[in-house]
Design a protein around this motif. Structure first.
Motif, PDB file in Angstrom:
ATOM      1  N   ILE A 109       0.827  -1.215   0.000  1.00 17.26           N
ATOM      2  CA  ILE A 109       0.000   0.000   0.000  1.00 17.26           C
ATOM      3  C   ILE A 109       0.861   1.266   0.000  1.00 17.26           C
ATOM      4  CG2 ILE A 109      -1.676   1.351   1.353  1.00 17.26           C
ATOM      5  CD1 ILE A 109      -3.027  -1.268   2.121  1.00 17.26           C
ATOM      6  N   VAL A 110       0.543   2.159  -0.934  1.00 14.75           N
ATOM      7  CA  VAL A 110       1.205   3.468  -1.012  1.00 14.75           C
ATOM      8  C   VAL A 110       0.212   4.496  -0.461  1.00 14.75           C
ATOM      9  CG1 VAL A 110       2.436   5.079  -2.512  1.00 14.75           C
ATOM     10  CG2 VAL A 110       2.050   2.721  -3.280  1.00 14.75           C
ATOM     11  N   THR A 111       0.542   5.138   0.641  1.00 13.66           N
ATOM     12  CA  THR A 111      -0.371   6.147   1.172  1.00 13.66           C
ATOM     13  C   THR A 111       0.355   7.450   1.481  1.00 13.66           C
ATOM     14  OG1 THR A 111      -1.869   6.753   2.974  1.00 13.66           O
ATOM     15  CG2 THR A 111      -0.167   5.144   3.523  1.00 13.66           C
ATOM     16  N   LEU A 112      -0.310   8.547   1.143  1.00 15.76           N
ATOM     17  CA  LEU A 112       0.169   9.883   1.528  1.00 15.76           C
ATOM     18  C   LEU A 112      -0.849  10.502   2.502  1.00 15.76           C
ATOM     19  CD1 LEU A 112       1.316  11.140  -2.010  1.00 15.76           C
ATOM     20  CD2 LEU A 112       2.807  10.544  -0.108  1.00 15.76           C
ATOM     21  N   ARG A 113      -1.599   9.630   3.188  1.00 14.46           N
ATOM     22  CA  ARG A 113      -2.645  10.040   4.158  1.00 14.46           C
ATOM     23  C   ARG A 113      -3.765  10.807   3.445  1.00 14.46           C
ATOM     24  NH1 ARG A 113       1.206   7.645   5.380  1.00 14.46           N
ATOM     25  NH2 ARG A 113       2.309   7.700   7.376  1.00 14.46           N
ATOM     26  N   GLU A 114      -4.118  10.318   2.270  1.00 18.60           N
ATOM     27  CA  GLU A 114      -5.175  10.896   1.439  1.00 18.60           C
ATOM     28  C   GLU A 114      -6.537  10.832   2.138  1.00 18.60           C
ATOM     29  OE1 GLU A 114      -2.919   8.460   0.316  1.00 18.60           O
ATOM     30  OE2 GLU A 114      -4.055   7.098   1.588  1.00 18.60           O
ATOM     31  N   GLY A 115      -7.511  11.489   1.493  1.00 13.26           N
ATOM     32  CA  GLY A 115      -8.850  11.536   2.083  1.00 13.26           C
ATOM     33  C   GLY A 115      -8.841  12.479   3.271  1.00 13.26           C
ATOM     34  N   ASN A 116      -9.652  12.183   4.282  1.00 18.11           N
ATOM     35  CA  ASN A 116      -9.763  13.074   5.449  1.00 18.11           C
ATOM     36  C   ASN A 116     -10.168  14.478   5.006  1.00 18.11           C
ATOM     37  OD1 ASN A 116      -8.844  11.166   7.513  1.00 18.11           O
ATOM     38  ND2 ASN A 116      -6.868  11.316   6.462  1.00 18.11           N
ATOM     39  N   THR A 117     -11.001  14.551   4.012  1.00 15.69           N
ATOM     40  CA  THR A 117     -11.410  15.860   3.487  1.00 15.69           C
ATOM     41  C   THR A 117     -12.684  16.318   4.203  1.00 15.69           C
ATOM     42  OG1 THR A 117     -12.724  14.863   1.724  1.00 15.69           O
ATOM     43  CG2 THR A 117     -10.407  15.360   1.227  1.00 15.69           C
ATOM     44  N   PRO A 118     -12.805  17.616   4.458  1.00 15.71           N
ATOM     45  CA  PRO A 118     -13.893  18.081   5.317  1.00 15.71           C
ATOM     46  C   PRO A 118     -15.234  18.243   4.606  1.00 15.71           C
ATOM     47  CG  PRO A 118     -12.547  19.924   4.634  1.00 15.71           C
ATOM     48  CD  PRO A 118     -11.885  18.698   4.063  1.00 15.71           C
ATOM     49  N   LEU A 119     -16.284  18.251   5.398  1.00 15.34           N
ATOM     50  CA  LEU A 119     -17.615  18.697   4.969  1.00 15.34           C
ATOM     51  C   LEU A 119     -17.757  20.131   5.452  1.00 15.34           C
ATOM     52  CD1 LEU A 119     -20.016  15.736   5.903  1.00 15.34           C
ATOM     53  CD2 LEU A 119     -19.388  16.492   3.615  1.00 15.34           C
ATOM     54  N   LEU A 120     -17.982  21.061   4.531  1.00 13.57           N
ATOM     55  CA  LEU A 120     -18.007  22.481   4.896  1.00 13.57           C
ATOM     56  C   LEU A 120     -19.364  23.099   4.578  1.00 13.57           C
ATOM     57  CD1 LEU A 120     -14.533  23.389   3.318  1.00 13.57           C
ATOM     58  CD2 LEU A 120     -15.009  22.968   5.732  1.00 13.57           C
ATOM     59  N   ASP A 121     -19.925  23.741   5.576  1.00 16.20           N
ATOM     60  CA  ASP A 121     -21.195  24.448   5.398  1.00 16.20           C
ATOM     61  C   ASP A 121     -20.959  25.705   4.573  1.00 16.20           C
ATOM     62  OD1 ASP A 121     -23.901  24.389   6.111  1.00 16.20           O
ATOM     63  OD2 ASP A 121     -23.294  23.821   8.151  1.00 16.20           O
ATOM     64  N   ALA A 122     -21.828  26.026   3.634  1.00  9.47           N
ATOM     65  CA  ALA A 122     -21.617  27.199   2.779  1.00  9.47           C
ATOM     66  C   ALA A 122     -22.934  27.952   2.596  1.00  9.47           C
ATOM     67  CB  ALA A 122     -21.049  26.752   1.434  1.00  9.47           C
ATOM     68  N   PRO A 123     -23.347  28.724   3.621  1.00  8.18           N
ATOM     69  CA  PRO A 123     -24.652  29.402   3.576  1.00  8.18           C
ATOM     70  C   PRO A 123     -24.799  30.341   2.379  1.00  8.18           C
ATOM     71  CG  PRO A 123     -23.607  29.654   5.744  1.00  8.18           C
ATOM     72  CD  PRO A 123     -22.626  28.971   4.871  1.00  8.18           C
ATOM     73  N   ARG A 124     -23.717  31.032   2.037  1.00  5.55           N
ATOM     74  CA  ARG A 124     -23.809  31.964   0.913  1.00  5.55           C
ATOM     75  C   ARG A 124     -24.047  31.229  -0.411  1.00  5.55           C
ATOM     76  NH1 ARG A 124     -23.494  36.917  -0.339  1.00  5.55           N
ATOM     77  NH2 ARG A 124     -22.536  37.630  -2.275  1.00  5.55           N
ATOM     78  N   ALA A 125     -23.400  30.084  -0.548  1.00  4.66           N
ATOM     79  CA  ALA A 125     -23.596  29.270  -1.749  1.00  4.66           C
ATOM     80  C   ALA A 125     -25.021  28.710  -1.784  1.00  4.66           C
ATOM     81  CB  ALA A 125     -22.574  28.134  -1.792  1.00  4.66           C
ATOM     82  N   ALA A 126     -25.555  28.362  -0.616  1.00  4.37           N
ATOM     83  CA  ALA A 126     -26.926  27.843  -0.542  1.00  4.37           C
ATOM     84  C   ALA A 126     -27.909  28.918  -1.012  1.00  4.37           C
ATOM     85  CB  ALA A 126     -27.249  27.411   0.887  1.00  4.37           C
ATOM     86  N   LEU A 127     -27.711  30.136  -0.508  1.00  2.00           N
ATOM     87  CA  LEU A 127     -28.564  31.262  -0.893  1.00  2.00           C
ATOM     88  C   LEU A 127     -28.510  31.461  -2.412  1.00  2.00           C
ATOM     89  CD1 LEU A 127     -30.179  33.501   0.622  1.00  2.00           C
ATOM     90  CD2 LEU A 127     -28.164  34.968   0.374  1.00  2.00           C
ATOM     91  N   TYR A 128     -27.300  31.423  -2.950  1.00  2.00           N
ATOM     92  CA  TYR A 128     -27.083  31.601  -4.390  1.00  2.00           C
ATOM     93  C   TYR A 128     -27.831  30.527  -5.190  1.00  2.00           C
ATOM     94  CZ  TYR A 128     -24.485  31.894  -8.808  1.00  2.00           C
ATOM     95  OH  TYR A 128     -24.131  32.007 -10.124  1.00  2.00           O
ATOM     96  N   ALA A 129     -27.815  29.291  -4.667  1.00  2.00           N
ATOM     97  CA  ALA A 129     -28.447  28.177  -5.387  1.00  2.00           C
ATOM     98  C   ALA A 129     -29.950  28.100  -5.131  1.00  2.00           C
ATOM     99  CB  ALA A 129     -27.784  26.866  -4.983  1.00  2.00           C
TER     100      ALA A 129
END
Ligand code: F0G
Length: 438
Positions: free
Chosen positions: A81-101
């Motif tokens: 296995i070759v790993t660079l500790r990938e993944g672990n990406t966040p879930l980010l709330d984006a109220p301004r983007a929600a308003l836009y959409a």
């Protein structure tokens, strides 16, 4: 046999050993996928184990891909296995983007937080691992940029020799720079992505080089971890929609497979609907899913979102299955819509590369059409980091961005730099005169 390769075509379903080098079924030519015997799978026990591993210092547990290795158990020897500790990406709330959409809420799963800045790392760790397990020395890919950046890093980290083929003059410098820095032998070919893929497949066969494009079934296995990790982060609460951009259509294939497997194994209690968004100038899958009798490749795809500038996506049959199974949707968006959505994501303090912004632009369109309800629980996937294509950003904010047909893109949310004299009085006066734009 705990894992094997299988033909994706339901009329064929031929089985092959997991150690065979296959990208298409030798019997019928269809795509290939990995399959497992999941007998005895303990969903509740594993949910607990996956949580516990977040506190571990072991490299495989720290990886946001290999933490979930029970869901893609094709590796015999963990030393491969070759790993660079990938993944672990966040879930980010984006109220301004929600308003836009036009939505109450949207959350972004930001794959740009990966080691090489895109979701490709989730798949590449798996593909590079299989290359080592097979005893391969050289690996190759054709890429619109991110696959090559990721492959260069993982191949070099794993002691493999990376060979990269890219469309001449058509990828962003950020991505090309990564490939060079990570030590890949890089070939710029005067042809488009689809033409170069055919070339590289011929070369791979002739020279015994392992192909690490998303046609490689192990890349898809790794990319399943994006939705697995997303569900873990949501305490296994299934959203109504998961939206993502579509180019070669490997990622939506991976998401759909991962979600179906989680559902079948009792890890989640329903399937979310998948929404794939394409750029108008490179939207063969949209055309097909909106009424063409047959799938037609687009010969001259065009979009400034170069990551998804693909006219002949190899994984369209898999993508079709996943959209149909999840009762999903396929949308397409203009260059202007992508550019404006990208600036809005930037205003949320999040940022992404152009192809990723197609996600928000598409969600906005689907919400306006009533396909996505205003109060729906939506996760939008941002596929690449904001610094992948800084040239695009500067041009947009300074009103210099032009679409492939040479028409001007309006800097609707432009924020160009202001030239000022070296004078505190004048700068103070200027700041006083500026009204907040929000
Ligand atoms: N977003 C980004 C940032 C990408 O780099 C890609 C694909 C996609 C979306 C589309 O994903 O192909 O799975 O449908 N980039 C590939 C590459 C083709 O070569 O880097 P897909």
């Amino acid at each position: 046999m705990k894992s094997w390769l299988s033909c994706f075509n339901s009329a064929c379903r031929a089985k092959y050993a997991v150690t065979e080098v296959l990208y298409n079924c030798p019997k019928c030519g269809s795509l290939i996928e990995a399959q497992y015997d999941f007998t005895g799978f303990d969903a509740e026990g594993l949910k607990f184990t996956w949580r516990e591993r977040r506190m571990s210092n072991a490299p495989l547990d720290q990886s946001g891909v290999w933490r979930y290795r029970e869901l893609f158990p094709f590796v015999k020897n963990e030393a491969d296995i070759v790993t660079l500790r990938e993944g672990n990406t966040p879930l980010l709330d984006a109220p301004r983007a929600a308003l836009y959409a036009g939505l109450d809420r949207i959350v972004f799963k930001h794959q740009g937080f990966n080691p090489t800045g895109s979701f490709k790392d989730n798949g590449m760790t798996a593909g590079a691992t299989q290359a080592r397990a097979l005893g391969m020395k050289r690996v190759a890919c054709v890429s619109t940029g991110n696959t090559s950046a990721s492959m260069a890093a993982y191949a070099s980290a794993g002691g493999l020799e990376p060979l990269i083929f890219i469309p001449h003059g058509n990828i962003s410098y950020g991505k090309l720079a990564q490939a060079l820095e990570y030590g890949a032998k890089t070939f710029q070919v005067k042809a488009n992505f689809d033409q170069i893929l055919a070339l590289v497949r011929a070369l791979a066969e002739r020279l015994g080089i392992y192909l690490l494009n998303s046609i490689n079934p192990f890349r898809i296995e790794g990319q399943k971890s994006i939705v697995i990790e997303m569900m873990d982060q949501r305490d296994w609460r299934v959203p109504d929609w998961v939206a993502l951009p579509g180019g070669n259509l490997g990622n939506v294939s991976a998401f759909g497979k991962g979600l179906r497997e989680m559902h079948r194994l009792g890890i989640i209690d329903k399937l979310p609907r998948l929404a794939v968004i394409q750029a108008e100038g490179a939207s063969p899958f949209y055309e097909y899913m909106h009424g063409s009798a047959e799938f037609h490749a687009q010969e001259h795809p065009e979009t400034l979102a170069t990551a998804i500038k693909i006219g002949d996506p190899v994984s369209w049959p898999k993508a079709q299955l996943e959209i149909e199974t999840s009762i999903g949707a396929v949308e397409r968006v203009s260059e202007q819509e992508i550019a404006d959505a990208k600036a809005i994501i930037g205003q949320c303090g999040i940022g992404c590369e152009p192809a990723s912004a197609a996600t928000l632009a598409g969600v906005k369109k689907l919400a306006a059409a009533g396909v996505i309800a205003k109060d729906a629980d939506v996760v939008g996937v941002l596929t690449g980091n904001v610094l992948k294509d800084p040239d695009y950003i500067y041009r947009y904010h300074t009103g210099q961005l032009k679409a492939p047909d040479d028409s001007a893109i309006q800097p609707t949310f432009g924020n160009g730099p202001v030239v000022v004299p070296n004078d505190p009085e004048k700068i103070s006066a200027l700041l006083d005169s500026i009204r907040p734009s929000r």
